[in-house]
Write a protein that holds these residues in place. Structure first.
Motif, PDB file in Angstrom:
ATOM      1  N   ILE A  58       0.867  -1.174   0.000  1.00  0.00           N
ATOM      2  CA  ILE A  58       0.000   0.000   0.000  1.00  0.00           C
ATOM      3  C   ILE A  58       0.906   1.226   0.000  1.00  0.00           C
ATOM      4  O   ILE A  58       1.857   1.310   0.777  1.00  0.00           O
ATOM      5  N   GLY A  59       0.603   2.179  -0.873  1.00  0.00           N
ATOM      6  CA  GLY A  59       1.392   3.401  -0.947  1.00  0.00           C
ATOM      7  C   GLY A  59       0.960   4.417   0.094  1.00  0.00           C
ATOM      8  O   GLY A  59      -0.124   4.331   0.673  1.00  0.00           O
ATOM      9  N   LYS A  60       1.815   5.401   0.305  1.00  0.00           N
ATOM     10  CA  LYS A  60       1.489   6.489   1.229  1.00  0.00           C
ATOM     11  C   LYS A  60       0.399   7.353   0.603  1.00  0.00           C
ATOM     12  O   LYS A  60       0.347   7.498  -0.616  1.00  0.00           O
ATOM     13  N   PRO A  61      -0.473   7.952   1.415  1.00  0.00           N
ATOM     14  CA  PRO A  61      -1.560   8.759   0.851  1.00  0.00           C
ATOM     15  C   PRO A  61      -1.079   9.935  -0.007  1.00  0.00           C
ATOM     16  O   PRO A  61      -1.638  10.199  -1.055  1.00  0.00           O
ATOM     17  N   LYS A  62      -0.011  10.617   0.422  1.00  0.00           N
ATOM     18  CA  LYS A  62       0.477  11.774  -0.336  1.00  0.00           C
ATOM     19  C   LYS A  62       1.396  11.375  -1.485  1.00  0.00           C
ATOM     20  O   LYS A  62       1.542  12.118  -2.447  1.00  0.00           O
ATOM     21  N   ASP A  63       2.039  10.205  -1.382  1.00  0.00           N
ATOM     22  CA  ASP A  63       2.938   9.724  -2.431  1.00  0.00           C
ATOM     23  C   ASP A  63       2.640   8.246  -2.684  1.00  0.00           C
ATOM     24  O   ASP A  63       3.251   7.373  -2.079  1.00  0.00           O
ATOM     25  N   PRO A  64       1.687   7.943  -3.584  1.00  0.00           N
ATOM     26  CA  PRO A  64       1.271   6.549  -3.791  1.00  0.00           C
ATOM     27  C   PRO A  64       2.362   5.630  -4.334  1.00  0.00           C
ATOM     28  O   PRO A  64       2.244   4.422  -4.236  1.00  0.00           O
ATOM     29  N   ALA A  65       3.437   6.185  -4.895  1.00  0.00           N
ATOM     30  CA  ALA A  65       4.519   5.350  -5.420  1.00  0.00           C
ATOM     31  C   ALA A  65       5.484   4.899  -4.331  1.00  0.00           C
ATOM     32  O   ALA A  65       6.289   4.000  -4.553  1.00  0.00           O
ATOM     33  N   THR A  66       5.406   5.497  -3.153  1.00  0.00           N
ATOM     34  CA  THR A  66       6.271   5.139  -2.026  1.00  0.00           C
ATOM     35  C   THR A  66       5.480   4.283  -1.045  1.00  0.00           C
ATOM     36  O   THR A  66       4.414   4.675  -0.603  1.00  0.00           O
ATOM     37  N   PRO A  67       5.995   3.094  -0.689  1.00  0.00           N
ATOM     38  CA  PRO A  67       5.245   2.221   0.219  1.00  0.00           C
ATOM     39  C   PRO A  67       5.231   2.739   1.657  1.00  0.00           C
ATOM     40  O   PRO A  67       6.140   3.460   2.076  1.00  0.00           O
ATOM     41  N   LYS A  68       4.197   2.344   2.393  1.00  0.00           N
ATOM     42  CA  LYS A  68       4.114   2.684   3.812  1.00  0.00           C
ATOM     43  C   LYS A  68       5.055   1.815   4.645  1.00  0.00           C
ATOM     44  O   LYS A  68       5.245   2.047   5.817  1.00  0.00           O
ATOM     45  N   CYS A  69       5.636   0.819   4.007  1.00  0.00           N
ATOM     46  CA  CYS A  69       6.510  -0.147   4.676  1.00  0.00           C
ATOM     47  C   CYS A  69       7.694   0.551   5.349  1.00  0.00           C
ATOM     48  O   CYS A  69       8.300   1.449   4.780  1.00  0.00           O
ATOM     49  N   ILE A  70       8.018   0.118   6.582  1.00  0.00           N
ATOM     50  CA  ILE A  70       9.134   0.690   7.339  1.00  0.00           C
ATOM     51  C   ILE A  70      10.271  -0.319   7.505  1.00  0.00           C
ATOM     52  O   ILE A  70      11.168  -0.121   8.323  1.00  0.00           O
TER      53      ILE A  70
END
Length: 196
Positions: A58-70
């Motif tokens: 799942i991408g970040k809300p403001k940057d869908p190309a960057t994953p929420k993964c940490i």
């Protein structure tokens, strides 16, 4: 007393469990079917919401190309099938000038803050051939960065295609979402050109 229990009470208990079972069967017998007999029936958006395909990021809300993964590795640790491979990003290598500046600052007694590695993963590979679709990786993700995909038309013709680079897939999905946003502008300008 044992004969009374055997001949009177036990048949009542058996009948009661039969009645409870028939009640549950009757309840689900009267409900509408959930299964879609594809291709005889059309799959609608209501059925797609319950479909669980392969795992995706799942991408970040403001940057869908960057994953929420940490890159915490909880998904890899808890996966019983061992189908996930996550490679953490490394900190950028400092230049010779930066190292010299840090060394001089340390000698002067100043506190030096060196750049940290980004939390986003460098690689996120998913082997669909090993996955049992148990959802353990999704449940254990503290960043809520994984979900089941809703793509029912995804097809692979070889085992190699079933090793999915989830980061590349996420970037492709973000590009698809942003591409239609540009299309209406060109369609809106086309009628204006025809009128002129």
């Amino acid at each position: 007393m044992n004969t009374f229990r055997k001949h009177v009470i036990q048949p009542i208990i058996d009948c009661w469990s039969l009645i409870v079972g028939l009640k549950i069967t009757g309840k689900y017998f009267c409900k509408p079917l959930i299964t879609v007999h594809y291709p005889r029936e059309v799959i609608d958006s209501e059925n797609l919401s319950t479909y669980g395909g392969h795992v995706e990021l799942i991408g970040k809300p403001k940057d869908p190309a960057t994953p929420k993964c940490i890159s915490c590795m909880m998904c890899v640790t808890n996966c019983p099938s061992g189908c996930l491979t996550v490679v953490k990003s490394k900190a950028p290598k400092p230049t010779a000038d930066q190292e010299a500046a840090w060394k001089a600052a340390e000698e002067a007694g100043e506190k030096v803050e060196k750049p940290k590695a980004p939390k986003n993963p460098a690689k996120f590979i998913y082997d669909y051939t090993k996955c049992s679709l148990c959802g353990t990786c999704i449940e254990n993700c503290p960043a809520k960065s994984l979900r089941f995909s809703n793509n029912i038309y995804w097809v692979a013709t070889s085992r190699a295609e079933m090793k999915i680079d989830l980061l590349a897939r996420l970037k492709g999905q973000a590009a698809e979402v942003s591409a239609p946003a540009h299309a209406p502008k060109s369609e809106a300008s086309a009628p204006a050109e025809k009128e002129a």
